[in-house]
Design an enzyme around this catalytic site. Structure first.
Site, PDB file in Angstrom:
ATOM      1  N   ASN A 356     -19.136  52.121 -30.955  1.00 50.81           N
ATOM      2  CA  ASN A 356     -19.198  50.500 -31.371  1.00 50.81           C
ATOM      3  C   ASN A 356     -17.959  49.888 -30.992  1.00 50.81           C
ATOM      4  O   ASN A 356     -16.969  50.197 -31.241  1.00 50.81           O
ATOM      5  CB  ASN A 356     -19.532  50.466 -32.836  1.00 50.81           C
ATOM      6  CG  ASN A 356     -20.493  50.948 -33.306  1.00 50.81           C
ATOM      7  OD1 ASN A 356     -21.571  50.335 -32.897  1.00 50.81           O
ATOM      8  ND2 ASN A 356     -20.494  52.181 -33.979  1.00 50.81           N
ATOM      9  N   GLU A 475     -33.113  52.345 -35.291  1.00 46.56           N
ATOM     10  CA  GLU A 475     -32.171  52.733 -36.267  1.00 46.56           C
ATOM     11  C   GLU A 475     -32.938  52.950 -37.586  1.00 46.56           C
ATOM     12  O   GLU A 475     -33.785  52.403 -37.864  1.00 46.56           O
ATOM     13  CB  GLU A 475     -31.266  51.696 -36.460  1.00 46.56           C
ATOM     14  CG  GLU A 475     -30.307  51.329 -35.120  1.00 46.56           C
ATOM     15  CD  GLU A 475     -29.439  50.341 -35.651  1.00 46.56           C
ATOM     16  OE1 GLU A 475     -29.512  49.515 -36.163  1.00 46.56           O
ATOM     17  OE2 GLU A 475     -28.252  50.542 -35.010  1.00 46.56           O
TER      18      GLU A 475
END
Ligand code: C2E
Ligand code: CA
Ligand code: CA
Length: 523
Positions: A356, A475
């Site tokens: 990320n 997700e």
């Protein structure tokens, strides 16, 4: 008395005239004139008359010279006073809105009402309220209408705030922050004033044919009976304003002691975070990414984990936020990425590492070179790294984001659009930038089977991915029902507690062997 006579030049002028007049009178009283005439006649053969004439002329000339000098001096002093006043104004005012600034506020002494009764003064001091106003979404407007447009907006906002109360008591503190001193408001009227402030700021403003809107967060508190500096009350109003801002745009709050505690807690956490980063106490954990068509593990997403010395887990959104605000994010990122790359080297080649990148990092022109440096030090090929960025990361500075994405792609690194559908203008981002993957946010996965509208949205997102030839990851897959639904709609990759939570590096290695052993036995 005219100002001239109070000045140094004026005083000197008066002294000269008084001295001259005194000498004159003294001369007249002592008959010095007769003495002078007899002196001149007596000594005329020595040129005494010429000497007296010369002295007279010199005296007259000196007098004229003095008058001219004094006039000059006076002019110079006027110029100096004007320059001083100008410099004072510049130091204490904001050039754009012409409002007094923070420095003026710090120097401000509230003039007390002229009353005999001490109790009335106390009552007056207790009724001074400081309001802090900060605009919401000003940056976005600035991006939309440019800096000149932003200036027009600030001037208009300043005018509107001044129109609500005593203009002398409105200050511009920083970029889009204003402070207002109000007198004699009851608690009810304070609340009403806070609402009025928000209404005044949020009315649309027309700039170059655009109707733009900004929000306002307002915090306020009373000045504690005049015994404390005004800045202390302004600081509490600020804390209340920040708390109001954290609740979303257009909120107002009065200061409460718990807000101060929160700030202290945050400062303590910041110190702990600094120490944790330098001790490398924050570790990457790895959450599996599963290829839904083959059931094979295709990657791990690195998620930062910080377990404090007291054994308490501090959630990533809390410490990442602080790291972003304090500029520690770059050090934290480089450190975690280096650890993750070295862990990923031990995985099979087809297992990707997803990492990320936070929005503030997308404003860093050196981001690609930082990533490439870590990759080359760990010898992990760039093709095995995927960077996850959120939609919001792309709107801070779209031009820099475009360059960074281009550079990352050119280096062979893949890009995934994280939390798709929850951020700002998702479709516009898809049209503008090239992504290798879309990650459908877990809020959609969680409700896609109970809520028909969410189901349609997930279907549309998967369709969009297919038609743009971009892979899709769902997700937050938590149960078999969700998995079956996603499989049926052709979703490529799944991530969620159903497959595994984020785990330390050693468990990730064991997960790889277990998963391949399981797949082999079911084949
Ligand atoms: P994210 O990138 O969307 O990460 C996924 C989050 O969802 C993770 O939370 C993960 O633990 C959680 N999650 C995964 N599967 C499930 C599931 O089945 N159900 C539910 N309810 N949740 C699931 P986590 O680890 O708390 O991270 C939260 C956010 O913090 C991440 O959201 C990411 O934006 C940020 N973050 C985490 N690590 C890093 C990092 O190293 N760098 C940066 N910049 N941000 C990070
Ligand atoms: Ca992510
Ligand atoms: Ca995500």
């Amino acid at each position: 008395m005219p100002a001239f006579f109070q000045s140094r030049a004026g005083r000197q002028c008066v002294s000269v005239v008084v001295l001259g007049a005194t000498l004159w009178i003294l001369g007249a009283l002592l008959h010095l004139g007769d003495g002078l005439v007899s002196f001149m006649t007596g000594f005329s053969k020595y040129g005494a008359d010429k000497l007296v004439l010369a002295l007279g002329i010199a005296g007259a000339m000196s007098f004229i010279y003095s008058v001219l000098r004094i006039a000059d001096l006076r002019k110079e002093m006027e110029l100096r006073a004007t320059a001083q006043a100008k410099a004072d104004w510049t130091a204490t005012h904001d050039h754009l809105t012409k409002l007094p600034n923070r420095y003026a506020f710090e120097r401000k002494i509230l003039s007390r009402p002229i009353v005999d009764d001490e109790a009335e003064i106390d009552e007056w001091a207790r009724n001074v309220t400081i309001f802090s106003v900060d605009l919401d979404g000003f940056k976005k407007v600035n991006d939309l209408v440019g800096h000149k447009g932003g200036d027009v907006l600030l001037i208009e906002v300043a005018k509107r705030i001044c129109a609500l109360g005593n203009a002398d008591c409105v200050y511009r503190f920083g970029g889009d922050e204003f402070i207002i001193i109000a007198f004699g408001l009851t608690a009810q009227r304070e609340e009403r004033f806070a609402r009025l402030l928000i209404q005044a700021v949020t009315r649309p403003i027309h700039i170059d044919g655009f109707g733009v809107e900004v929000g306002a967060s307002v915090g306020y508190d009373r000045w504690a009976d005049g015994s404390e500096p005004l800045e202390d009350a302004a600081h509490r109003a600020d804390l209340a304003m920040y708390e109001a801002k954290s609740r979303g745009p257009n909120h107002y709050l009065v200061f409460e002691a718990s807000m101060q505690d929160k700030v202290a807690e945050r400062a303590a956490l910041e110190t702990r975070l600094r120490a944790a980063i330098s001790k490398k106490a924050i570790k990457p954990f790895y959450q599996p990414l599963i290829d839904l068509k083959t059931g094979q593990l295709c990657g791990f997403e690195a998620l930062a984990r910080w377990i404090g010395e007291d054994g308490v887990n501090i959630p990533p959104p809390v410490f990442i936020d602080i790291a972003e605000e304090t500029g520690m994010i770059t050090a934290l990122f480089e450190d975690l990425l280096a650890q993750a790359c070295s862990d990923a080297l031990a995985w099979p080649e087809h297992v990707m590492l997803s990492f990320n990148v936070s929005p503030v990092q997308m404003e860093d022109r050196l981001l690609t070179s930082r990533i490439l440096k870590v990759l080359s030090a760990s010898r992990l090929p760039p093709q095995r790294l995927e960077i996850e960025i959120t939609e919001n990361a792309l709107i801070q500075d779209p031009a820099v984001a475009a360059i960074v994405l281009e550079e990352l792609h050119a280096a062979g690194i893949q890009i995934a659009l994280d939390d798709f559908g929850t951020g700002y203008s998702s479709l516009a981002q898809l049209a503008r930038y090239r992504f290798d993957k879309i990650k459908i946010d877990k809020s959609f996965t969680a409700t896609c089977r109970e809520d028909e509208r969410q189901e349609k949205i997930v279907r549309a997102m998967l369709g969009l991915g297919r038609s743009l030839n971009i892979k899709t990851t769902a997700e937050g897959v938590e149960d078999h029902g969700q998995l079956a639904f996603l499989l049926q709609l052709g979703c490529d990759i799944g991530q969620g507690y159903l497959f595994g939570k984020a785990m330390p590096a050693a468990e990730a290695s064991a997960f790889i062997s277990d998963r391949s052993a399981n797949l082999a036995s079911t084949a």
